[in-house]
Write an enzyme that holds these catalytic residues in place. Structure first.
Site, short mmCIF file in Angstrom:
data_model
loop_
_atom_site.label_atom_id
_atom_site.label_comp_id
_atom_site.label_asym_id
_atom_site.label_seq_id
_atom_site.Cartn_x
_atom_site.Cartn_y
_atom_site.Cartn_z
N ARG A 1 1.63 -12.33 -1.02
CA ARG A 1 0.30 -12.54 -0.44
C ARG A 1 -0.55 -13.47 -1.30
O ARG A 1 -0.27 -13.67 -2.48
CB ARG A 1 -0.42 -11.22 -0.26
N ARG B 1 0.82 -1.20 0.00
CA ARG B 1 0.00 0.00 0.00
C ARG B 1 0.86 1.26 0.00
O ARG B 1 2.01 1.23 0.40
CB ARG B 1 -0.92 0.01 1.23
N SER C 1 1.15 -6.44 12.69
CA SER C 1 1.93 -7.46 12.00
C SER C 1 2.97 -8.07 12.93
O SER C 1 3.69 -7.36 13.64
CB SER C 1 2.61 -6.83 10.78
N ASP D 1 -9.57 -10.48 9.49
CA ASP D 1 -9.00 -9.13 9.43
C ASP D 1 -9.96 -7.98 9.72
O ASP D 1 -9.55 -6.99 10.29
CB ASP D 1 -8.38 -8.92 8.06
N LYS E 1 -1.67 -12.57 15.40
CA LYS E 1 -3.13 -12.44 15.26
C LYS E 1 -3.71 -13.57 14.42
O LYS E 1 -4.68 -14.21 14.82
CB LYS E 1 -3.47 -11.08 14.65
N THR E 2 -3.11 -13.82 13.26
CA THR E 2 -3.62 -14.86 12.37
C THR E 2 -3.39 -16.24 12.97
O THR E 2 -4.28 -17.09 12.98
CB THR E 2 -2.96 -14.76 10.99
N LYS F 1 -8.36 -2.45 1.42
CA LYS F 1 -8.28 -1.52 2.55
C LYS F 1 -9.08 -0.25 2.29
O LYS F 1 -9.48 0.43 3.24
CB LYS F 1 -6.81 -1.19 2.85
N HIS G 1 -10.55 -3.56 13.30
CA HIS G 1 -9.46 -4.18 12.54
C HIS G 1 -8.97 -5.36 13.37
O HIS G 1 -8.07 -5.24 14.19
CB HIS G 1 -8.34 -3.17 12.30
#
Length: 544
Positions: A334, A70, A250, A269, A254-255, A213, A232
């Site tokens: 990704r 991004r 990051s 997400d 979390k994942t 996003k 988020h």
């Protein structure tokens, strides 16, 4: 194929001339492809987009061009009377004039209307029909259409037939640059949102994540305005119907920690907490694939198959086997895939009210406890702070632990002031009696370079203890300076690990100095929000 009689074309043109609010796209063209099948998009991407291939697992492998991530510095929101007073203007949300937006809009429209093929995808943002938005994506690349086919919620044939006008339109003309001399432009890249016209325009970047996003930014404004809280976060639900929400930047886990074989995945997400529960905004997942393996992350690895989109990865030219450790194009490799590719996904992606709010941090200073129980005010403080730390080697120039604060664990996507989201979170927690936890997955026994990272098995044991109710009933003692409540025991976690003071392997002086350093960083960061935070929340900061 879309065909219209001449009378309709004439009427369409008159409407475009009469109304600035129309998106300007010529929907009468013969080669406009709406909600194409996955197979059709594969064929077009392979035929018309150089550098596109099929992996050995059947995923579409593509390249996003020069931009492989991004461009937050090129993001703009139009400053107009209907929304200007609501928006948190500053480094995250930079103002754009209405005139500059119209210049960029016309530039995008002119580009898209001259393409040989144009792709339109009509989908939804939000699984709850009461709050979902109809999002239309107009783009020139089959790759972008397939990406949003995965990331938005796919309408049924009946829903598509009765779709009507979209609530928001994304014009992706990313292959065409912005004019650097347009007022407010800082480069040839521009990602701009106009809430009054309900339009988003992308120029100068083909990175598909800007669309994902962008939709989240739109929801981050419209959902709180509708009285519900956008988050988020990832979310999952246990067999007894108890949901948990995981916040984390990051590298915090979390994942990994929300992917639990014993619990159903609501989403990875983006979510919204309503009066009836929590729902996923997206119809798919956008996972990092750096160093991906079937052993470490079997669910994600298995989701990479026909219909998935792999971005900027390197593969063997003969076997088409992807080398997930190769970062020669970018570290931000990704994959986008539909959420139903995850075996334990909860479909529809709507869960019950969260019972646990888990805030993940990777503290490389080694002085935050592996788990702390938070009061409502402390939860607001740490939510607004959004702390984690970078470690040496993760970025050029980082030679020692570096604190990173991202408000609400997603600062680049906030539209309102962070305290507004935090207040709504505290109200939701109080109404539904949710518990809040700060879980450190970072270092223990010393800072990065001296101590060790907390073992994943300990972090999983902590999450299990939260879900089982063990930690709700545990005995606690107060951790000085930060005022955090630490459990005296957690099943499966050594007692000495739970308290950073007893786990510290260095000198007492070094420990106190490190605590003081991190505490001061927290205070300095929170000073930016203190004018709009209540006294009880501000009081939850470290005591130096």
């Amino acid at each position: 194929m879309v065909k219209s009689p001449a009378a309709s074309i004439f009427k369409h043109d008159l409407e475009l001339e009469a109304s600035v609010g129309k998106d300007g796209i010529d929907y009468t063209r013969v080669n406009l492809i709406r909600n194409a099948s996955v197979a059709k998009l594969y064929e077009d991407a392979l035929r018309y987009e150089p550098g596109t291939s099929i992996s050995s697992a059947g995923a579409l492998v593509t390249c996003s061009g020069k931009k492989t991530g991004r461009s937050p510095r090129d993001k703009r929101i139009v400053d107009e009377t209907t929304t200007s007073e609501d928006i948190w203007w500053g480094p995250v949300n930079t103002k754009m004039t209405e005139h500059a937006f119209l210049i960029n809009h016309e530039r995008a429209v002119d580009y898209l209307n001259t393409r040989e093929r144009l792709y339109v995808f009509d989908g939804y943002a939000g699984w709850d029909p009461k709050y979902r938005l109809k999002i239309r994506v107009v783009c020139a690349r089959a790759y972008h259409s397939l990406f949003m086919n995965n990331m938005l919620i796919r309408p049924t044939e009946e829903e598509l037939k009765n779709y009507g006008e979209p609530d928001f339109t994304i014009l992706n003309a990313g292959a065409f640059p912005a004019n650097r001399y347009t007022t407010g432009m800082t480069s040839t890249t521009s990602v701009s949102i106009n809430f009054k016209l309900r339009q988003m325009v992308i120029l100068g970047t083909e990175y598909a994540g800007e669309m994902k996003k962008g939709v989240f930014t739109i929801m981050h404004y419209l959902m709180p305005k509708a009285g519900v809280l956008s988050l988020h976060s990832s979310a999952n639900q246990g067999p007894l119907g108890d949901s948990s929400v995981f916040f984390g930047l990051s590298g915090t886990g979390k994942t990994t920690l929300s992917a639990d074989p014993a619990r159903a995945l609501i989403g990875d997400d983006e979510h919204v907490w309503t009066d009836t529960g929590v729902f996923n905004i997206e119809g798919g997942c956008y996972a990092k694939t750096i160093d991906l393996s079937a052993e470490k992350e079997p669910e994600i690895f298995g989701a990479i198959r026909f219909g998935s989109v792999l971005e900027n990865v390197v593969f063997d030219e003969d076997t088409r086997i992807v080398d997930y450790s190769n970062i020669s194009i970018t570290e931000n490799t990704r994959c986008a895939y539909p959420i139903e590719y995850i075996p334990n996904a909860l479909i529809p992606c709507i869960g019950n009210h969260p019972k646990n709010i888990i805030m993940l941090t990777c503290d490389a200073f080694g002085v935050l406890p592996p788990v702390s129980k938070l009061t409502s005010a402390q939860a607001m403080y740490h939510f607004i702070s959004g702390y984690t730390a970078k470690i040496a080697g993760t970025e050029e120039g980082v030679t020692e632990p570096e604190a990173t604060f991202s408000a609400c664990f997603g600062q680049p996507f906030l539209v309102l002031h962070p305290t507004q989201y935090a207040t709504m979170l505290a109200e939701k927690m109080q109404e539904h009696k949710a518990d809040a936890w700060l879980v450190n997955t970072g270092w223990n026994g010393g800072a990065y370079g001296q101590g060790k990272r907390i073992a994943l098995k300990y972090s999983r044991a902590i999450i299990d203890a939260i879900h089982s109710g063990e930690l709700k009933k545990a005995e606690y003692h107060t951790y000085p300076t930060f005022g955090l409540e630490i459990p005296k025991a957690v099943a499966g976690v050594p007692a000495e690990v739970l308290n950073p003071a007893t786990a510290w392997q260095g000198s007492a002086e070094d420990y106190q100095a490190t605590v003081g350093k991190l505490a001061q960083l927290f205070k300095t960061n929170f000073a930016k929000y203190q004018d709009q935070a209540t006294e009880d929340v501000t009081a939850c900061g470290p005591k130096i």
